[in-house]
Design an enzyme around this catalytic site. Structure first.
Site, PDB file in Angstrom:
ATOM      1  N   HIS A 482       0.842  -1.077   0.103  1.00  0.00           N
ATOM      2  CA  HIS A 482       0.140  -0.050   0.020  1.00  0.00           C
ATOM      3  C   HIS A 482       1.092   1.246  -0.049  1.00  0.00           C
ATOM      4  O   HIS A 482       0.664   2.057  -0.859  1.00  0.00           O
ATOM      5  CB  HIS A 482      -0.899  -0.080   1.372  1.00  0.00           C
ATOM      6  CG  HIS A 482      -1.706   1.144   1.440  1.00  0.00           C
ATOM      7  ND1 HIS A 482      -2.903   1.139   0.992  1.00  0.00           N
ATOM      8  CD2 HIS A 482      -1.415   2.617   1.979  1.00  0.00           C
ATOM      9  CE1 HIS A 482      -3.480   2.340   1.327  1.00  0.00           C
ATOM     10  NE2 HIS A 482      -2.289   3.429   1.718  1.00  0.00           N
ATOM     11  N   GLU A 483       1.899   1.289   1.014  1.00  0.00           N
ATOM     12  CA  GLU A 483       2.599   2.416   1.068  1.00  0.00           C
ATOM     13  C   GLU A 483       3.570   2.714  -0.225  1.00  0.00           C
ATOM     14  O   GLU A 483       4.012   3.632  -0.625  1.00  0.00           O
ATOM     15  CB  GLU A 483       3.469   2.532   2.283  1.00  0.00           C
ATOM     16  CG  GLU A 483       2.613   2.433   3.499  1.00  0.00           C
ATOM     17  CD  GLU A 483       1.820   3.869   3.661  1.00  0.00           C
ATOM     18  OE1 GLU A 483       1.976   4.715   2.875  1.00  0.00           O
ATOM     19  OE2 GLU A 483       0.658   3.631   4.310  1.00  0.00           O
ATOM     20  N   HIS A 486       1.736   4.336  -2.812  1.00  0.00           N
ATOM     21  CA  HIS A 486       1.653   5.925  -2.822  1.00  0.00           C
ATOM     22  C   HIS A 486       2.936   6.328  -3.219  1.00  0.00           C
ATOM     23  O   HIS A 486       3.194   7.634  -3.936  1.00  0.00           O
ATOM     24  CB  HIS A 486       1.766   6.356  -1.257  1.00  0.00           C
ATOM     25  CG  HIS A 486       0.317   6.190  -0.796  1.00  0.00           C
ATOM     26  ND1 HIS A 486      -0.863   6.908  -1.287  1.00  0.00           N
ATOM     27  CD2 HIS A 486      -0.237   5.504   0.687  1.00  0.00           C
ATOM     28  CE1 HIS A 486      -1.807   6.534  -0.326  1.00  0.00           C
ATOM     29  NE2 HIS A 486      -1.562   5.947   0.651  1.00  0.00           N
ATOM     30  N   HIS A 489       2.756   6.470  -6.928  1.00  0.00           N
ATOM     31  CA  HIS A 489       2.141   7.503  -7.386  1.00  0.00           C
ATOM     32  C   HIS A 489       2.917   9.014  -7.247  1.00  0.00           C
ATOM     33  O   HIS A 489       2.836   9.692  -8.216  1.00  0.00           O
ATOM     34  CB  HIS A 489       0.557   7.853  -6.523  1.00  0.00           C
ATOM     35  CG  HIS A 489      -0.394   8.549  -6.834  1.00  0.00           C
ATOM     36  ND1 HIS A 489      -1.660   8.729  -6.114  1.00  0.00           N
ATOM     37  CD2 HIS A 489      -0.381   9.382  -8.000  1.00  0.00           C
ATOM     38  CE1 HIS A 489      -2.185   9.550  -6.587  1.00  0.00           C
ATOM     39  NE2 HIS A 489      -1.768   9.961  -7.773  1.00  0.00           N
ATOM     40  N   GLU A 511      -6.051   7.711  -0.854  1.00  0.00           N
ATOM     41  CA  GLU A 511      -5.909   6.371  -0.522  1.00  0.00           C
ATOM     42  C   GLU A 511      -6.621   5.248  -1.771  1.00  0.00           C
ATOM     43  O   GLU A 511      -5.962   4.246  -1.836  1.00  0.00           O
ATOM     44  CB  GLU A 511      -6.688   5.962   0.608  1.00  0.00           C
ATOM     45  CG  GLU A 511      -6.202   6.728   2.007  1.00  0.00           C
ATOM     46  CD  GLU A 511      -4.748   6.422   2.215  1.00  0.00           C
ATOM     47  OE1 GLU A 511      -4.311   5.625   2.145  1.00  0.00           O
ATOM     48  OE2 GLU A 511      -4.453   7.530   2.743  1.00  0.00           O
ATOM     49  N   TYR A 654     -10.837   7.005   4.088  1.00  0.00           N
ATOM     50  CA  TYR A 654     -10.312   5.634   3.806  1.00  0.00           C
ATOM     51  C   TYR A 654     -11.279   4.432   3.552  1.00  0.00           C
ATOM     52  O   TYR A 654     -11.069   3.560   2.877  1.00  0.00           O
ATOM     53  CB  TYR A 654      -9.827   5.157   5.282  1.00  0.00           C
ATOM     54  CG  TYR A 654      -8.348   5.659   5.651  1.00  0.00           C
ATOM     55  CD1 TYR A 654      -7.217   4.904   5.040  1.00  0.00           C
ATOM     56  CD2 TYR A 654      -7.998   6.714   6.321  1.00  0.00           C
ATOM     57  CE1 TYR A 654      -6.038   5.447   5.138  1.00  0.00           C
ATOM     58  CE2 TYR A 654      -6.712   7.146   6.548  1.00  0.00           C
ATOM     59  CZ  TYR A 654      -5.892   6.282   5.795  1.00  0.00           C
ATOM     60  OH  TYR A 654      -4.504   6.838   6.246  1.00  0.00           O
TER      61      TYR A 654
END
Length: 720
Positions: A482-483, A486, A489, A511, A654
């Site tokens: 997930h991180e 980011h 992105h 998110e 979220y």
């Protein structure tokens, strides 16, 4: 050593050579330059002459240049091992915030921006968006208030809120609490965890110190057999930064006052106006509907977990102690037991297949294949060579930090993309959760050249030992992916202005891209590609594994199909309770920011509200059972950095962004997660755009239609 064509990036990585004095001096220099730029514009441009190029573009160029240094200046407080540097970074951030407030309330600049907007000159879409956003920012920062008492009070509130945010997060970062516990109290906690705990001396002889950092806290709550131990750990963790309690309350009250000064009914109305949801009612309706749908499932899950608790206590000879209640400190423990009993899921065994290094390598390969990227780790003499100072140690802030240069593959043009940093292990004074930090944004400079971004993942995974590498539980694999999402992105964004770079999108969309990528961690082929049993990493690890397990045969190198199948079956086990926990955060956030009057905001008993709402929403019980219904036993909101650090009246994002993430995944990637054509289309249509256009338009461009909640509710098993 990296291949020759990747050894010379066109832009040097940022330097981390600051001193406490240089952080403050550099901050003052940046502020002086920015103030001079605005003073010059105000002196030389009249409302009649105002234009985008004379006003907004000049400020944008300075914002771009400031962000190259200011993000790193603020970053030191999250990662530096030096208390002095962390303190100086905190001081510098306060100076930057104060300048931001001053700049946002300049009447002379507002008049020029307003005049520019009224002229309606032809602009490219991103420049038009910048102009409109900046104009609205001035209004939202009080410049429609009459000069005098109200405007002065609004500015005073903004400054105090900035101070509160900085102090609140610093208290969390600097938190050093813990509990001295005996080995008997910690019975059941894996030896790998116990072996990393500080051993007591003197009055604590024979005890181990359990901190509230994630690598200690979560395994203790999952594995400690003693309910009394789990209760003690849980309650102490909820009270670990009680100095934040008055800060949280003050922030809520000041936000409410500021919103009412601007003419809004409450802070939630003010904050949500600029998000995809637009109104608090939209948010409240979404959260209320989800609560209605999830509550029956949560009750069924508690019933099953209570039955497991009763059976376990009976088997341990503690049947007489069973009181028919399911407590907050029970959940991680019995959730794990259920996964092991009913799904043959051994998290420790699964973790053996996800050593940190190979897992990161597998993740980067997925991103390479899907998005057309190439990741090159920069080590040894290559660090010295690309550093502007000639010292490789100057381009990271800690010796444990990994650094990658990121490039486009041949199909994407072979160009340079940016720098990725990975800071993965806990240490004193470091940011305590998992997050992506932009260090330097990308943008187009005055000469038309592209400035490339640098981004950092800051996590807190268990440290390797001589006998084992850092091993990730599956939920940690999901967190890391997930991180990294980011981070990707942040890296691939290609906007003209730093303001819109990467994850600079509205909170109820930010998110979604990373949440969508979490699905790859539940896909058999991707799980297999991410895995490698740690005994294959080195001969010393194999010897240690053989010694610890008395194994005659080495396990398979990649996670076997039966473990994958068992793992995937658990994706939605106790999912209603997980989402009810998220709903507690989201509904609490909306409640404290949506009071009917300012007096009501001042009268709130926030800790009682936080604890009672958690019980009412999730039905998990706490110490109030033993305290005659006293709900003041903990201050969990004081440990919750999100609501002070930008997610105020926004934590619902979220959950709401899962609607978008599931829609994108089900519509485009579910049948073929590694579809390269769709991966590149996603990169160019969603990730590259950053916040340079309305997020709903970005979503509709990718989906080819308006978004739907059907996939979200289907995934949760909540379709009628």
């Amino acid at each position: 050593m990296a291949p020759e064509r990747y050894r010379t990036p066109p832009q040097a990585p940022p330097k981390f050579i600051a001193t406490p004095s240089s952080l403050v001096e550099d901050t003052k220099r940046l502020i002086d330059r920015a103030r001079n730029v605005q003073n010059e514009i105000a002196r030389n441009v009249s409302s009649a002459d105002a234009s985008f190029s004379k006003v907004n573009l000049q400020m944008a160029h300075d914002d771009n240049k400031m962000s190259i240094e200011s993000h790193i200046i603020s970053f030191y407080q999250a990662v530096s091992t030096s208390q002095e540097l962390r303190d100086a970074s905190t001081e510098a951030e306060k100076l930057l915030d104060d300048w931001g407030i001053e700049a946002s309330m300049r009447e002379d600049m507002f008049k020029l921006v307003d005049a520019t907007l009224q002229k309606n000159e032809p602009l490219d879409p991103e420049s038009r968006r910048l102009l409109e956003k900046e104009h609205k920012d001035y209004i939202r920062n009080g410049l429609n208030l009459p000069v005098g008492t109200k405007r002065d009070r609004f500015k005073e509130i903004k400054k105090r809120l900035s101070e509160i945010s900085i102090i609140f997060q610093k208290n969390l970062n600097e938190e050093k609490g813990g509990l001295w516990l005996t080995r008997d109290e910690l019975a059941g906690v894996p030896q790998d965890v116990l072996g990393n705990l500080e051993q007591g001396l003197g009055e604590n002889e024979g005890k181990l110190r359990l901190t509230f950092k994630y690598p200690d806290l979560f395994p203790a709550l999952k594995y400690a057999k003693s309910a009394a131990t789990r209760q003690k750990i849980f309650v102490e963790n909820e009270n670990k930064v009680n100095q934040n309690v008055p800060l949280f309350r003050e922030a809520i009250i000041l936000r409410d006052e500021a919103a009412r000064l601007l003419g809004y009914n409450n802070h939630a109305e003010f904050k949500i106006e600029d998000k995809m949801s637009k109104t608090p009612k939209t948010v409240d309706d979404f959260l209320g509907d989800l609560r209605t749908r999830l509550t029956p499932g949560g009750a069924r899950e508690i019933e099953a977990l209570l039955a497991l608790k009763k059976a376990e206590m009976e088997s341990n000879g503690n049947a007489a102690s069973f009181d028919g209640r399911y407590y907050l400190w029970d959940h991680r423990y019995y959730d794990r037991l259920m996964l092991e009993r009913d799904y043959s899921l051994d998290q420790e065994k699964i973790a053996e297949y996800f050593p940190l290094g190979p897992t990161i390598g597998g993740m980067l390969r997925i991103f390479e294949e899907l998005f057309g990227l190439v990741f090159i780790e920069i080590t040894g003499e290559d660090r010295d060579r690309i550093s502007e100072t000639g010292q490789g140690s100057d381009i990271t802030w800690h010796e444990d930090v990994k650094l990658f240069s990121v490039w486009d593959d041949e199909g994407e043009g072979s160009g340079f993309v940016g720098y990725l940093y990975l800071d993965l292990f806990p240490r004193e004074g470091k940011y305590g959760h998992a997050a992506n930090f932009n260090l330097q944004p990308g943008y187009v400079d005055e000469s038309g050249d592209r400035r490339y971004p640098a981004t950092a993942l800051v996590c807190n995974f268990s440290k390797p030992t001589a006998k084992k590498p850092s091993l990730l539980k599956h939920d940690e694999v999901v967190t890391l992916f997930h991180e990294l999402g980011h981070g990707i992105h942040d890296l691939v964004s290609r906007t003209t202005y730093s303001r819109f770079h990467g994850t600079n999108v509205v909170r109820d969309f930010v998110e979604a891209p990373s949440q969508m990528l979490e699905n790859w961690c539940w896909t058999p082929s991707q799980l297999r590609s991410l895995s490698q049993h740690y005994s294959y990493i080195s001969s010393s690890y194999k010897e240690a594994y053989d010694e610890a397990t008395n194994r005659a045969n080495q396990p398979p190198e990649h996670i076997p199909d039966d473990l994958i199948e068992n793992l995937i079956k658990t994706k939605h086990v106790n999912d209603a309770l997980f989402n009810l926990r998220q709903l507690h955060f989201g509904i609490f956030d909306m409640t404290v920011h949506e009071q009917l009057s300012h007096q009501a905001a001042e009268d709130m008993e926030i800790s009682l509200l936080y604890n009672k709402m958690r019980h009412d929403i999730s039905k998990l019980e706490g110490p109030e059972v033993f305290n005659g219904g006293d709900w003041s036993w903990g201050n969990g909101q004081a440990t919750f950095g999100h609501l002070i650090g930008g997610y105020d009246a926004g934590y619902y994002g979220y959950l709401s962004s899962q609607v978008y993430s599931m829609d994108m995944f089900y519509s485009v990637f579910k049948d073929d997660p590694m579809n390269k054509a769709e991966g590149r289309r996603y990169r160019h249509t969603v990730l590259e755009r950053g916040g340079s256009q309305e997020e709903m338009r970005t979503l509709e461009d990718f989906l080819g239609r308006k978004p739907s909640s059907e996939a979200f509710y289907k995934e949760l098993g909540l379709t009628s």
